[in-house]
Design a protein around this motif. Structure first.
Motif, PDB file in Angstrom:
ATOM      1  N   ARG A 183       0.835  -1.201   0.000  1.00 10.72           N
ATOM      2  CA  ARG A 183       0.000   0.000   0.000  1.00 10.72           C
ATOM      3  C   ARG A 183       0.873   1.257   0.000  1.00 10.72           C
ATOM      4  O   ARG A 183       0.514   2.253  -0.611  1.00 10.72           O
ATOM      5  N   TYR A 184       2.002   1.182   0.717  1.00 12.89           N
ATOM      6  CA  TYR A 184       2.914   2.319   0.808  1.00 12.89           C
ATOM      7  C   TYR A 184       4.341   1.805   0.633  1.00 12.89           C
ATOM      8  O   TYR A 184       4.684   0.734   1.135  1.00 12.89           O
ATOM      9  N   PHE A 226      -3.527  -3.776 -16.512  1.00 12.57           N
ATOM     10  CA  PHE A 226      -3.100  -2.401 -16.765  1.00 12.57           C
ATOM     11  C   PHE A 226      -2.331  -1.855 -15.564  1.00 12.57           C
ATOM     12  O   PHE A 226      -2.618  -2.203 -14.419  1.00 12.57           O
ATOM     13  N   TYR A 233      -1.499   2.057 -14.129  1.00  8.07           N
ATOM     14  CA  TYR A 233      -1.715   3.505 -14.238  1.00  8.07           C
ATOM     15  C   TYR A 233      -0.954   4.200 -13.120  1.00  8.07           C
ATOM     16  O   TYR A 233      -0.651   3.605 -12.089  1.00  8.07           O
ATOM     17  N   GLN A 275      -1.596   7.840 -10.868  1.00  6.42           N
ATOM     18  CA  GLN A 275      -2.539   8.922 -10.622  1.00  6.42           C
ATOM     19  C   GLN A 275      -1.824  10.050  -9.911  1.00  6.42           C
ATOM     20  O   GLN A 275      -1.227   9.841  -8.854  1.00  6.42           O
ATOM     21  N   GLY A 279      -5.258  13.110 -13.448  1.00 12.16           N
ATOM     22  CA  GLY A 279      -6.120  11.950 -13.622  1.00 12.16           C
ATOM     23  C   GLY A 279      -5.352  10.644 -13.620  1.00 12.16           C
ATOM     24  O   GLY A 279      -4.295  10.515 -12.995  1.00 12.16           O
ATOM     25  N   LEU A 280      -5.872   9.668 -14.353  1.00  8.85           N
ATOM     26  CA  LEU A 280      -5.246   8.356 -14.470  1.00  8.85           C
ATOM     27  C   LEU A 280      -4.530   8.287 -15.807  1.00  8.85           C
ATOM     28  O   LEU A 280      -5.147   8.421 -16.856  1.00  8.85           O
ATOM     29  N   LEU A 283      -2.149   5.951 -18.319  1.00  5.35           N
ATOM     30  CA  LEU A 283      -1.784   4.565 -18.577  1.00  5.35           C
ATOM     31  C   LEU A 283      -0.286   4.442 -18.843  1.00  5.35           C
ATOM     32  O   LEU A 283       0.260   5.107 -19.726  1.00  5.35           O
ATOM     33  N   MET A 341       0.851   7.755  -6.995  1.00  8.88           N
ATOM     34  CA  MET A 341      -0.016   6.624  -6.658  1.00  8.88           C
ATOM     35  C   MET A 341      -0.081   5.731  -7.892  1.00  8.88           C
ATOM     36  O   MET A 341      -0.414   6.201  -8.994  1.00  8.88           O
ATOM     37  N   LEU A 401      -1.743   2.457  -9.714  1.00  6.76           N
ATOM     38  CA  LEU A 401      -2.959   1.639  -9.688  1.00  6.76           C
ATOM     39  C   LEU A 401      -2.882   0.558 -10.750  1.00  6.76           C
ATOM     40  O   LEU A 401      -2.569   0.820 -11.905  1.00  6.76           O
ATOM     41  N   PHE A 408     -10.051  -2.340 -10.305  1.00  6.74           N
ATOM     42  CA  PHE A 408      -8.809  -1.756  -9.815  1.00  6.74           C
ATOM     43  C   PHE A 408      -8.389  -2.345  -8.468  1.00  6.74           C
ATOM     44  O   PHE A 408      -9.228  -2.708  -7.629  1.00  6.74           O
ATOM     45  N   GLY A 409      -7.092  -2.378  -8.279  1.00  6.27           N
ATOM     46  CA  GLY A 409      -6.552  -2.665  -6.964  1.00  6.27           C
ATOM     47  C   GLY A 409      -6.601  -1.432  -6.081  1.00  6.27           C
ATOM     48  O   GLY A 409      -6.990  -0.351  -6.538  1.00  6.27           O
ATOM     49  N   PRO A 410      -6.178  -1.550  -4.821  1.00  4.02           N
ATOM     50  CA  PRO A 410      -6.270  -0.433  -3.872  1.00  4.02           C
ATOM     51  C   PRO A 410      -5.216   0.645  -4.091  1.00  4.02           C
ATOM     52  O   PRO A 410      -5.325   1.733  -3.534  1.00  4.02           O
TER      53      PRO A 410
END
Lengths: 115, 113
Positions: free
Chosen positions: A9-10, A33, A35, A37, A42-43, A45, A88, A90, A106-108
């Motif tokens: 997560r971090y 995928f 990405y 952020q 935005g997101l 790719l 971040m 994703l 999506f994952g967290p």
């Protein structure tokens, strides 16, 4: 329920380190995928894969590589981390089976800080 | 060239009122549109979608409208609830493009109690 998990997560890394971000999905999806952020952007790719060992560049692949040795796992690699890769990250997956478009799951997210 | 644009970075509405989030696109090849919702420290989750053969799709409090001639879509939330406060991303895809979606920058919705 589709589950997409990301290994961390971090994460805090130093400039120049090699960084591995792992993503696993449990729904036998063909597409995966990566990405990033960033605020106001935005997101975006980075890379995607539509099959094992297949990969295609997204919009911002510079400084990244990927690996997909198994269908359920898609790894993002930062060969030499730099401070502008603080972001971040994703991971997402989707199936190929639908007629109209593909919902991505999506994952967290992994929040990476490069010092 | 940004192909999907959400021109409002933020929107604030009162609980119980309507929230309208807008999205514009430039690529006429897009044939499927999706809205995702994202809470802080979580990944986006799918909310609602619409294909290019329709102009409206409704799911409970959420309705998406598509105006192909204007290359514009909007998400209506009625009535808005505080739990709807999140970042909303508009996305567009093309069946021929291996399932890739192009995302907008997102709109942060705040619903005030």
């Amino acid at each position: 329920d589709v589950k997409v998990t990301q290994s961390s997560r971090y994460l805090v890394k130093r400039t120049g380190e090699k960084v591995f971000l792992e993503c696993v999905q449990d729904m036998d999806h063909e597409n995966m995928f990566w990405y990033r952020q960033d605020p106001g952007l935005g997101l975006r790719l980075i890379y995607f894969s539509y099959d094992v060992k297949m990969k295609e560049k997204g919009d911002i692949p510079e400084g990244y590589s990927v690996s997909r040795e198994k269908k359920e796992r898609f790894s993002l690699i930062l060969e030499s981390a730099s401070t502008n890769q603080t972001s971040m990250y994703l991971c997402a997956s989707s199936s190929l089976g639908r007629v109209w478009g593909e919902t991505q799951y999506f994952g967290p997210g992994t929040r990476l800080l490069v010092l | 060239d940004q192909q999907v644009k959400q021109n409002s970075p933020s929107l604030s509405v009162q609980e119980g009122r309507i929230s309208i989030l807008n999205c514009d696109y430039t690529n006429s090849m897009f044939d499927y549109f999706l809205w995702y919702k994202k809470y802080p420290a979580e990944g986006p989750t799918f909310l609602i979608s619409i294909s290019s053969i329709k102009d409206k799709n409704e799911d409970g409090r959420f309705t998406v409208f598509l105006n192909k001639s204007a290359k514009h879509l909007s998400l209506h939330i009625v009535p808005s609830q505080p739990g709807d406060s999140a970042v909303y991303f508009c996305a567009a895809s093309n069946r021929a493009n291996a399932g890739k979606s192009t995302f907008g920058d997102g709109t942060t919705l705040t619903v005030k109690p």
